[in-house]
Design a protein around this motif. Structure first.
Motif, PDB file in Angstrom:
ATOM      1  N   ASN A  19       0.793  -1.246   0.034  1.00  0.00           N
ATOM      2  CA  ASN A  19      -0.040   0.033  -0.039  1.00  0.00           C
ATOM      3  C   ASN A  19       1.019   1.127  -0.036  1.00  0.00           C
ATOM      4  OD1 ASN A  19      -2.279  -1.765   0.109  1.00  0.00           O
ATOM      5  ND2 ASN A  19      -2.511  -1.325   2.216  1.00  0.00           N
ATOM      6  N   GLU A  20       1.403   1.605  -1.120  1.00  0.00           N
ATOM      7  CA  GLU A  20       2.051   2.688  -1.320  1.00  0.00           C
ATOM      8  C   GLU A  20       1.551   3.751  -2.270  1.00  0.00           C
ATOM      9  OE1 GLU A  20       5.851   1.409  -3.134  1.00  0.00           O
ATOM     10  OE2 GLU A  20       6.349   0.120  -1.641  1.00  0.00           O
ATOM     11  N   PRO A  21       1.789   5.249  -2.045  1.00  0.00           N
ATOM     12  CA  PRO A  21       1.057   6.140  -2.943  1.00  0.00           C
ATOM     13  C   PRO A  21       1.006   5.762  -4.428  1.00  0.00           C
ATOM     14  CG  PRO A  21       2.623   7.155  -1.489  1.00  0.00           C
ATOM     15  CD  PRO A  21       2.901   5.707  -1.281  1.00  0.00           C
ATOM     16  N   ARG A  22       1.945   5.300  -4.903  1.00  0.00           N
ATOM     17  CA  ARG A  22       1.770   4.975  -6.179  1.00  0.00           C
ATOM     18  C   ARG A  22       1.800   3.354  -6.836  1.00  0.00           C
ATOM     19  NH1 ARG A  22       5.935   9.081  -9.232  1.00  0.00           N
ATOM     20  NH2 ARG A  22       5.309  11.026  -8.100  1.00  0.00           N
ATOM     21  N   LEU A  23       1.584   2.663  -5.721  1.00  0.00           N
ATOM     22  CA  LEU A  23       1.771   1.076  -6.065  1.00  0.00           C
ATOM     23  C   LEU A  23       0.894   0.403  -4.814  1.00  0.00           C
ATOM     24  CD1 LEU A  23       3.149  -1.534  -7.613  1.00  0.00           C
ATOM     25  CD2 LEU A  23       4.740  -1.257  -6.003  1.00  0.00           C
ATOM     26  N   TRP A  24      -0.130  -0.623  -5.289  1.00  0.00           N
ATOM     27  CA  TRP A  24      -0.917  -1.150  -4.446  1.00  0.00           C
ATOM     28  C   TRP A  24      -0.988  -2.535  -4.908  1.00  0.00           C
ATOM     29  CZ3 TRP A  24      -5.233   0.148  -0.623  1.00  0.00           C
ATOM     30  CH2 TRP A  24      -4.837   1.379  -0.095  1.00  0.00           C
ATOM     31  N   ARG A  25      -0.682  -3.560  -3.941  1.00  0.00           N
ATOM     32  CA  ARG A  25      -1.003  -4.742  -4.554  1.00  0.00           C
ATOM     33  C   ARG A  25      -1.791  -5.613  -3.361  1.00  0.00           C
ATOM     34  NH1 ARG A  25       4.435  -6.874  -5.413  1.00  0.00           N
ATOM     35  NH2 ARG A  25       4.190  -6.150  -7.494  1.00  0.00           N
ATOM     36  N   ASN A  26      -2.892  -6.162  -4.046  1.00  0.00           N
ATOM     37  CA  ASN A  26      -3.791  -6.943  -2.928  1.00  0.00           C
ATOM     38  C   ASN A  26      -4.761  -7.761  -3.770  1.00  0.00           C
ATOM     39  OD1 ASN A  26      -4.804  -8.051  -0.586  1.00  0.00           O
ATOM     40  ND2 ASN A  26      -5.227  -5.897   0.385  1.00  0.00           N
ATOM     41  N   ASN A  27      -5.350  -8.791  -2.948  1.00  0.00           N
ATOM     42  CA  ASN A  27      -6.514  -9.425  -3.787  1.00  0.00           C
ATOM     43  C   ASN A  27      -6.269  -9.818  -5.255  1.00  0.00           C
ATOM     44  OD1 ASN A  27      -8.048  -9.059  -1.423  1.00  0.00           O
ATOM     45  ND2 ASN A  27      -8.866  -6.997  -2.154  1.00  0.00           N
ATOM     46  N   GLY A  28      -4.903 -10.238  -5.640  1.00  0.00           N
ATOM     47  CA  GLY A  28      -4.780 -10.722  -6.856  1.00  0.00           C
ATOM     48  C   GLY A  28      -4.406  -9.649  -8.021  1.00  0.00           C
ATOM     49  N   TRP A  29      -4.382  -8.393  -7.597  1.00  0.00           N
ATOM     50  CA  TRP A  29      -3.976  -7.372  -8.576  1.00  0.00           C
ATOM     51  C   TRP A  29      -3.176  -6.331  -7.988  1.00  0.00           C
ATOM     52  CZ3 TRP A  29      -6.786  -6.669 -13.026  1.00  0.00           C
ATOM     53  CH2 TRP A  29      -7.770  -7.542 -13.344  1.00  0.00           C
ATOM     54  N   THR A  30      -2.344  -5.607  -8.891  1.00  0.00           N
ATOM     55  CA  THR A  30      -1.372  -4.634  -8.757  1.00  0.00           C
ATOM     56  C   THR A  30      -1.802  -3.316  -9.160  1.00  0.00           C
ATOM     57  OG1 THR A  30       0.277  -6.457  -8.405  1.00  0.00           O
ATOM     58  CG2 THR A  30       0.939  -4.048  -9.043  1.00  0.00           C
ATOM     59  N   ALA A  31      -1.981  -2.338  -8.658  1.00  0.00           N
ATOM     60  CA  ALA A  31      -2.193  -0.929  -9.405  1.00  0.00           C
ATOM     61  C   ALA A  31      -1.063  -0.274  -9.304  1.00  0.00           C
ATOM     62  CB  ALA A  31      -3.442  -0.231  -8.588  1.00  0.00           C
ATOM     63  N   ARG A  32      -0.455   0.264 -10.319  1.00  0.00           N
ATOM     64  CA  ARG A  32       0.615   1.056 -10.568  1.00  0.00           C
ATOM     65  C   ARG A  32       0.363   2.418 -11.181  1.00  0.00           C
ATOM     66  NH1 ARG A  32       5.439  -1.614 -10.637  1.00  0.00           N
ATOM     67  NH2 ARG A  32       4.233  -3.417 -11.717  1.00  0.00           N
ATOM     68  N   VAL A  33       0.728   3.666 -10.551  1.00  0.00           N
ATOM     69  CA  VAL A  33       0.400   4.777 -11.254  1.00  0.00           C
ATOM     70  C   VAL A  33       1.784   5.184 -12.001  1.00  0.00           C
ATOM     71  CG1 VAL A  33      -0.016   7.274 -10.942  1.00  0.00           C
ATOM     72  CG2 VAL A  33      -1.002   5.634  -9.360  1.00  0.00           C
ATOM     73  N   ILE A  34       1.668   5.315 -13.136  1.00  0.00           N
ATOM     74  CA  ILE A  34       2.856   5.778 -14.155  1.00  0.00           C
ATOM     75  C   ILE A  34       2.574   7.005 -14.805  1.00  0.00           C
ATOM     76  CG2 ILE A  34       3.255   3.266 -14.482  1.00  0.00           C
ATOM     77  CD1 ILE A  34       1.665   3.462 -17.223  1.00  0.00           C
TER      78      ILE A  34
END
Length: 167
Positions: A19-34
Motif C-alpha cells: 500500500n504505497e502512494p503509487r503502487l498497491w498490491r492486494n486481492n490478486g491485483w497490482t495498481a501502478r501509477v505511471i
C-alpha cells in the motif's frame, strides 16, 4: 508446529500486500501509477497476478500540487479492481462468442441446433460443426476449417446435404 506454519502463512500473505502512494498490491491485483507518455499527466495500470500485460490502463488524477499524481487509496483501488475485472469479463465473453456460434434452423418442420466450435490451436487450428435435435440428441459432427462461416444459408445447406462434410 501448526501454530508456527499458520504464522508463516499469514506473514507470506501480508508481505504480498503493498500500500504505497503509487503502487498497491492486494486481492490478486497490482495498481501502478505511471507517467503518461502521451501527455503531461499520469496514468494507472491494473495488472492481474500472473499476467504480463495490464488488463486496464487509464488516466489518473493529478494531486493538489498539479504536478504529482494523487496517491492511491482503498476506495480507488477497489474501484480499479472492479473496472479491470469487468474489462476482463467482457473480453472473455467476446472471445467465447467468436469461438462458439449457435443457430437454430427449421428443417422438415423440426428445429435443429447447429453449432460451430473453433479450437484456436497455434499448430493446428480447426472447428467442429455439429447438429442436435430439439431434445439435445446429437445428429452429426464434422471437422471443418477454423475459417468456416456459420450462417443460416451454410447450416441449411449442410442439413440438406445430409450432414456431409462441407466443401
Amino acid at each position: 508446529m501448526t501454530h508456527i506454519a499458520t504464522i508463516e502463512t499469514v506473514d507470506a500473505e501480508a508481505s504480498d500486500v503493498i500500500n504505497e502512494p503509487r503502487l498497491w498490491r492486494n486481492n490478486g491485483w497490482t495498481a501502478r501509477v505511471i507517467k503518461n507518455e502521451e501527455d503531461e499527466g499520469w496514468a494507472v495500470e491494473m495488472i492481474k497476478d500472473g499476467e504480463a500485460e495490464p488488463a486496464l490502463v487509464g488516466p489518473w488524477t493529478m494531486g493538489r500540487d498539479k504536478k504529482n499524481p494523487k496517491p492511491l487509496d482503498v476506495s480507488a483501488f477497489q474501484t480499479l479492481i472492479k473496472t479491470a475485472s469487468e474489462v476482463l469479463r467482457r473480453h472473455e465473453h467476446q472471445l467465447y462468442a467468436q469461438l462458439h456460434r449457435k443457430l437454430t434452423i427449421e428443417a422438415d418442420g423440426r428445429p435443429i441446433l447447429v453449432s460451430l466450435d473453433i479450437v484456436p490451436d497455434e499448430d493446428d487450428p480447426y472447428a467442429t460443426l455439429s447438429a442436435e435435435d430439439a431434445d439435445g440428441e446429437p445428429l452429426a459432427a464434422v471437422r471443418v476449417g477454423p475459417n468456416f462461416k456459420l450462417s443460416s444459408a451454410s447450416a441449411t445447406a449442410w442439413i440438406a446435404d445430409e450432414f456431409r462434410q462441407p466443401e
